[in-house]
Design an enzyme around this catalytic site. Sequence first.
Site, PDB file in Angstrom:
ATOM      1  N   SER A  57      -7.677   1.909  -3.654  1.00 46.89           N
ATOM      2  CA  SER A  57      -6.569   2.373  -3.233  1.00 46.89           C
ATOM      3  C   SER A  57      -5.546   2.402  -4.083  1.00 46.89           C
ATOM      4  O   SER A  57      -4.375   3.721  -3.836  1.00 46.89           O
ATOM      5  CB  SER A  57      -5.325   1.313  -2.718  1.00 46.89           C
TER       6      SER A  57
ATOM      7  N   GLU B 249       1.250  -1.365   0.289  1.00 49.40           N
ATOM      8  CA  GLU B 249       0.011   0.172  -0.186  1.00 49.40           C
ATOM      9  C   GLU B 249       0.975   0.983   0.021  1.00 49.40           C
ATOM     10  O   GLU B 249       0.802   2.473  -1.224  1.00 49.40           O
ATOM     11  CB  GLU B 249      -1.533   0.222   1.086  1.00 49.40           C
TER      12      GLU B 249
ATOM     13  N   ASP C 113       1.172   4.246  -3.143  1.00 43.48           N
ATOM     14  CA  ASP C 113       0.508   5.626  -2.358  1.00 43.48           C
ATOM     15  C   ASP C 113       1.811   6.535  -2.998  1.00 43.48           C
ATOM     16  O   ASP C 113       1.809   7.165  -3.125  1.00 43.48           O
ATOM     17  CB  ASP C 113      -0.099   5.808  -1.039  1.00 43.48           C
TER      18      ASP C 113
END
Length: 553
Positions: free
Chosen positions: A471, A278, A282
Amino acid sequence: MLASTACFAILLTGVLANPVRRDLVVHEFRENIPSGFAKEGPAAPETVLKLHVGLFSNNMAGLEKALYDVSTPASPIYGQHLSKAEVDEYVKPTDDTTNAVLDWFKSNNITATKDTPAGDWLSFSVPVSQANELFKADFTTFTHTSTGKQAIRTLSYSIPKTLQDHIELVRPTVSFPTPQTPVFQVPAPKHANVTADSCSGGITPACLQTLYGIPTTSASQSSNKIAVSGFVDQYANQADLTTFLQEFRSDLPSSTTFTLETLDGGTNPQDPGDAGVEANLDTQYTVGVASGVPVVFISVGDGGDGFYDITTYLLGMDSPPQVMTTSYGETESDISIAEANKLCNNYMQLGAQGVSVLFASGDSGVGGSNDDSCTSFVPTFPSGCPYMTSVGATTGTGPETAASFSSGGFSNYWGIPDYQASAVSSYLSTLGSTDSGLFNSSGRAYPDVAAQGNGVEIVVNGTTQYVAGTSCSSPIFASVIGLLNDELIAAGKSPLGFLNPLLYSATASAFTDITSGDNPGCNTNGFSTASGWDPVTGLGTPNYAALRTAVGL
Ligand SMILES: *[C@@H]1O[C@H](CO)[C@@H](O)[C@H](O)[C@H]1NC(C)=O
Ligand SMILES: *[C@@H]1O[C@H](CO)[C@@H](O)[C@H](O)[C@H]1NC(C)=O
Ligand SMILES: *[C@@H]1O[C@H](CO)[C@@H](O)[C@H](O)[C@H]1NC(C)=O
Ligand SMILES: *[C@@H]1O[C@H](CO)[C@@H](O)[C@H](O)[C@H]1NC(C)=O
């Protein structure tokens, strides 16, 4: 006479020793333990709890009006964001409220500290035994079964009747926040070989530049920032970012990186094996898409209440980052309405100061994070909060369609805000009686917008892999906003701040409308996409050139 004096003295001592014995009334309670948690047993009486008491602000309605005045393009003061001090004037409790609560603390020998400059949160630490007595609570240890993490919560707590108008809530009590990362690994995609050739091998920065018309030239404004939230021990790896840039953005210096800020004991270890999918996603899809926009990775440790603490952290800054993207979410009903509302009001405060708050909408279609046993659609949090921008996901490029996991729907906590009333009512009239009774048609609807969320290529621990999830979509959309802000700041204009009134009033051409696909869950087909806004992909995916025009560039 003597006897009577003695009796009086005893009585007096009794009163002094127990000045806490005010009329207590139940303030918040929860009937059931949220699914995913198991009850262990009473929390050890000597365990020290840090409790946060939220006080009512003096004028949140005034701040809400001020937020819309500076965020609605037709307003004469559009873009004239408030300073931190101006926001705090609305947020601070009245002296009556502060004094009433401090008096109660004092009578219990409690010394509290302010969590926020505005003073709408006070905190103190006491043993469980005292917390149980003070709030007529039953602090219990619960285990979050999938992660094994323990949390001390109570299913009910009370406050003095005389403080009902002063205390908004106490936490941690009846809410069970468990930030989930809406991201999962997928096999290498077999994209149709169609309109955007640069997307045929998967979603990369070059693909997104072609698909959405995102500029490749470097941004120039050093005051412009995108903040990327990091929770649950997700670490962003610099070496992986370098590899990513070498592979996918060879036109950018491969030394381009993010800066790090930490709170609640957060860290960002750089051992290759510590790289988080994640966190890497990001940072790679902000640094790698928002060319040249400074990115700050904010690593929030497990030592506090992450979603609150990061807002408090940003609200404490004189010049917070203009964009915050968060690829974590929760189930709305796991958070009490009072707690959800006060956190939502923190996004209101950030918006008033010119911060665009973006979150991934979630990855379980209309089923939230629950399994298919749901008997009604499960709204995600904080997508139901009206003061943030919720980003859903699309898949494929010829044309883009809704990703079936893209969470969307209607909040049970917040009513529909004006900016989306007309868009949502058009959708509802098309929907007719489909899904009737499964969702709250008067709730704030989400997502607001969408971006690619399937087969996104990232580098983790030195190797390329493909991931999917909203996400992916939130940092991609945040990068578009970061680049627009760069151009606006360079032109001497204000950054965009709270986006939704602008997005819903922009011409339809500012987005590519997604009209195919749905988001199944709870043993239903979920919602279907439609012309215009829909609760799967919102208004659609960004068209950079048209958005430039829409923001007055
Ligand atoms: C507060 O502290 C005083 C002095 O130590 C003590 O006499 C009193 O009982 C305490 N009150 C409570 C409610 O704990
Ligand atoms: C598209 O498909 C054609 C025919 O199958 C193939 O020759 C070509 O290499 C493909 N292009 C891309 C970018 O995959
Ligand atoms: C990271 O990559 C190294 C080298 O390929 C491998 O030995 C290690 O197991 C990987 N770590 C994780 C956590 O995947
Ligand atoms: C539906 O949403 C409205 C508006 O937020 C709210 O007042 C109401 O309580 C919700 N209904 C249910 C059943 O949650």
